[in-house]
Write a protein that holds these residues in place. Structure first.
Motif, PDB file in Angstrom:
ATOM      1  N   VAL A 276     -19.848 -28.439 -25.300  1.00  0.00           N
ATOM      2  CA  VAL A 276     -20.969 -28.521 -24.363  1.00  0.00           C
ATOM      3  C   VAL A 276     -21.662 -27.163 -24.334  1.00  0.00           C
ATOM      4  N   LEU A 277     -22.959 -27.186 -24.036  1.00  0.00           N
ATOM      5  CA  LEU A 277     -23.688 -25.935 -23.844  1.00  0.00           C
ATOM      6  C   LEU A 277     -23.754 -25.660 -22.352  1.00  0.00           C
ATOM      7  N   LEU A 278     -23.469 -24.415 -22.020  1.00  0.00           N
ATOM      8  CA  LEU A 278     -23.403 -23.987 -20.628  1.00  0.00           C
ATOM      9  C   LEU A 278     -24.266 -22.746 -20.498  1.00  0.00           C
ATOM     10  N   THR A 279     -25.261 -22.791 -19.627  1.00  0.00           N
ATOM     11  CA  THR A 279     -26.102 -21.608 -19.428  1.00  0.00           C
ATOM     12  C   THR A 279     -25.754 -20.969 -18.083  1.00  0.00           C
ATOM     13  N   ALA A 280     -25.511 -19.676 -18.124  1.00  0.00           N
ATOM     14  CA  ALA A 280     -25.145 -18.940 -16.903  1.00  0.00           C
ATOM     15  C   ALA A 280     -26.430 -18.615 -16.142  1.00  0.00           C
ATOM     16  N   ASN A 281     -26.980 -19.632 -15.457  1.00  0.00           N
ATOM     17  CA  ASN A 281     -28.304 -19.485 -14.837  1.00  0.00           C
ATOM     18  C   ASN A 281     -28.251 -19.573 -13.317  1.00  0.00           C
ATOM     19  N   GLN A 282     -27.077 -19.334 -12.736  1.00  0.00           N
ATOM     20  CA  GLN A 282     -26.951 -19.405 -11.280  1.00  0.00           C
ATOM     21  C   GLN A 282     -26.845 -18.002 -10.678  1.00  0.00           C
ATOM     22  N   ASP A 283     -26.813 -17.927  -9.361  1.00  0.00           N
ATOM     23  CA  ASP A 283     -26.708 -16.654  -8.641  1.00  0.00           C
ATOM     24  C   ASP A 283     -25.609 -15.784  -9.265  1.00  0.00           C
ATOM     25  N   PRO A 284     -25.986 -14.640  -9.860  1.00  0.00           N
ATOM     26  CA  PRO A 284     -25.007 -13.843 -10.604  1.00  0.00           C
ATOM     27  C   PRO A 284     -24.138 -12.941  -9.739  1.00  0.00           C
TER      28      PRO A 284
END
Ligand code: ASC
Length: 567
Positions: A276-284
């Motif tokens: 699966v592709l997972l993008t770290a696009n949430q509150d860091p």
């Protein structure tokens, strides 16, 4: 990531032995390779030859290793299933597996003798594309998690229960593990009103100060996209994988490309792998829970947890939110809908032949045979033969196994379909017998198999069974509810772009249809990947091209009718 352009020969020196380890903070015995649990991850490049020299240091039992998802074209004798492709490797002996990993993808290896996989004898086998070839999707980094369930009872006690009268089932696991790590829930151990002081020794090891209780961590850079490989080596549990606040784009299953689709939670059945592709696009500024939950059986096991760490946060920064939960365990419509989302990636995967040469229908029933509770397929409950079946075919040792071909139709069917799969108790549970016949196909034959589910011996209960085929990928043509009808159900098949897989789930009271080409000379198990189900007979064996079987290395022989005849 390995980025070689040329294939190489990769050599491994492995020792299988017992190890005291605490996968869920509680020390137990595991079967490990080179003292590691999970066993070491293999990273290879498509086209590589793996040479694995395996020494068995288990003092009291044989062993064999199956390379799950690897087709073993030309090397059926290195498939690693005990009593099918080889004799078990005896204590003290060394055996060398040698085979080519011919397709990039996410695979596994695991013990394939009795219930050794359940004792932790498994690892990941990750095959990358050579540097000149590109994936049909892009990503910045590669991560991988191997999921499993974990029991505190030894595999020997589990085997004893399964082969006793009365039958004692293994029950639900104590913990769910992510990359071999979990945390046992002590509170389940407490007597009503009890306190930690009165709890079991298992529970006392399981406290926050024990470093073995730290969860597995997946580190990511904010803004980047990762290819996350997810696989399950679970004993029993169907699992659901979820990362808080993050969607997952599914791009591959069982080492084959699929048309991408987005999910917020992913069903993973034992023996399956996904990318699966997972993008770290949430509150860091915070980390997130990665959670694994049981599906399909009433859960009695807490959520398995890992941490998605947004760098540069500390890996010890616990997410401030509750553990993720998946869909309701018995919402099978949700599971089926997700399974039906898979289709083969256009241009990269082949379509199936439009017709097949034969149809085999498997009816799975739970039976009482001579007082023992056993699973059967078309009334045959599988028992291993003492002679590896591959050698039996090659050397024409016809006394080694049942010569009566196993039934291609459920004996219970009349007019192909009038069997009441919902009946409780199942009306045909006393007719099964033990056997080890083989389904033989002509080389190149196109074969359809429909696997039909029924009620178990427990009233109003039907369970998920993930079926795994050795030596082949197959097309999943369709799923249905109720009883498969050869005249009408086939009209619902996807013959345009069905996904290719090596492991498919059959849902409660339903059926699944698969198609494969019998083009790999060898003898190949096709079985339920739930280990206690296989242990009590839920398996079959297929063979093809038996006139074209390759020369068999002598190291695979020596048991049953392949014992040396001269001193
Ligand atoms: O094989 C199994 O046996 C039990 C139950 O059917 C009988 O005890 C169970 O839940 C299984 O999956």
């Amino acid at each position: 990531r390995d980025s070689r352009a040329e294939a190489a020969v990769l050599e491994y020196d492995w020792v299988v032995g017992y190890l005291a380890a605490a996968p869920d903070c509680v020390e137990k015995m595991v079967i490990a390779i080179n003292g590691q649990f999970p066993s070491p991850t293999i990273h290879a490049v498509e086209g590589d030859t793996l040479v694995v020299k395996l020494k068995n240091n288990l003092p009291t039992e044989g062993v064999s290793i199956h390379w799950h998802g690897i087709r073993q074209r030309g090397t059926p004798f290195y498939d690693g299933s005990a009593f099918v492709s080889q004799c078990p490797i005896n204590p003290g002996e060394t055996f060398t597996y040698k085979f080519v990993v011919d397709r990039a993808g996410t695979y596994f290896y695991h013990g394939h003798l009795a219930m050794q996989r359940v004792a932790g004898l498994f690892g990941s086998l990750i095959v990358s594309l050579p540097s000149g070839k590109t994936e049909p999707f892009s990503y910045d980094g590669d991560l991988s998690v191997l999921l499993s369930d974990w029991y505190h009872k030894s595999i020997y006690q589990q085997e004893l229960g399964l082969s006793s009268i009365p039958f004692q089932f293994v029950g639900e696991p104590q913990s769910l593990l992510i990359q071999g790590r979990g945390k046992y829930n002590c509170s389940l151990d407490l007597p009503p009103g009890g306190s930690a002081a009165t709890s079991s020794p298992d529970c006392l090891q399981c406290n926050a100060t024990n470093p073995a209780c730290a969860p597995f961590v997946l580190p990511v850079q904010p803004g980047k996209t990762y290819r996350l490989r997810i696989g399950s080596m679970a004993t029993l549990s169907s699992l659901n994988f979820k990362i808080e606040n993050h969607n997952l784009t599914v791009v591959a299953a069982d080492g084959r490309y699929v048309e991408p689709f987005v999910v917020d939670n992913l069903d993973v059945y034992s023996g399956q792998s996904y990318s699966v592709l997972l993008t770290a696009n949430q509150d860091p500024t915070r980390n997130y829970w990665v959670g694994v939950n049981v599906r399909g059986r009433k859960p009695a096991t807490p959520t398995g947890l890992a941490i998605l760490q947004y760098l540069p946060n500390s890996e010890h920064l616990l997410p401030p939110t509750p553990a993720p939960t998946g869909p309701v365990w018995n919402d099978f419509a949700v599971s089926l809908a997700q399974a039906q989302k898979y289709s083969a990636k256009k241009g990269l995967e082949s379509a199936p032949p439009t017709t097949s040469h034969k149809l085999i229908i498997f009816l799975m029933t739970q039976n009482i045979i001579n007082g023992y509770t056993r699973w059967a397929v078309n009334n045959i409950s599988q028992v291993p033969s003492a002679t590896p079946l591959l050698a039996a075919f090659k050397f024409k040792l016809w006394n080694a196994f049942d010569q009566t071909p196993p039934p291609r139709r459920p004996p219970q069917y009349t007019n192909n379909k009038h069997f009441d799969i919902f009946a409780t108790p199942n009306p045909n549970t006393t007719h099964a017998s033990l056997g080890n016949g083989v389904y033989v196909s002509k080389l190149g034959e196109v074969v359809d198999i429909v696997i039909q589910n029924t009620n178990t011996l427990v009233p109003n209960n039907s369970e998920i069974h993930p079926w795994h085929f050795h030596g082949h990928d197959f097309w999943v043509l369709g799923y249905g509810e109720g009883v498969f009808d050869p005249r009408n159900s086939t009209k619902t098949y996807n013959l345009v772009n069905p996904p290719l897989r090596n492991t498919v789930a059959v849902f409660p009271y339903g059926w699944v249809a698969i198609r494969f080409i019998a083009d790999n000379p060898g003898v190949w198990p096709f079985h339920c990947h739930v280990e206690p189900h296989l242990f009590v007979g839920m398996g079959t064996v297929f063979a093809e091209g038996i006139h074209k079987l390759p020369h068999i290395p002598s190291q695979t022989l020596g048991c049953g009718l392949t014992k040396p005849t001269r001193w």
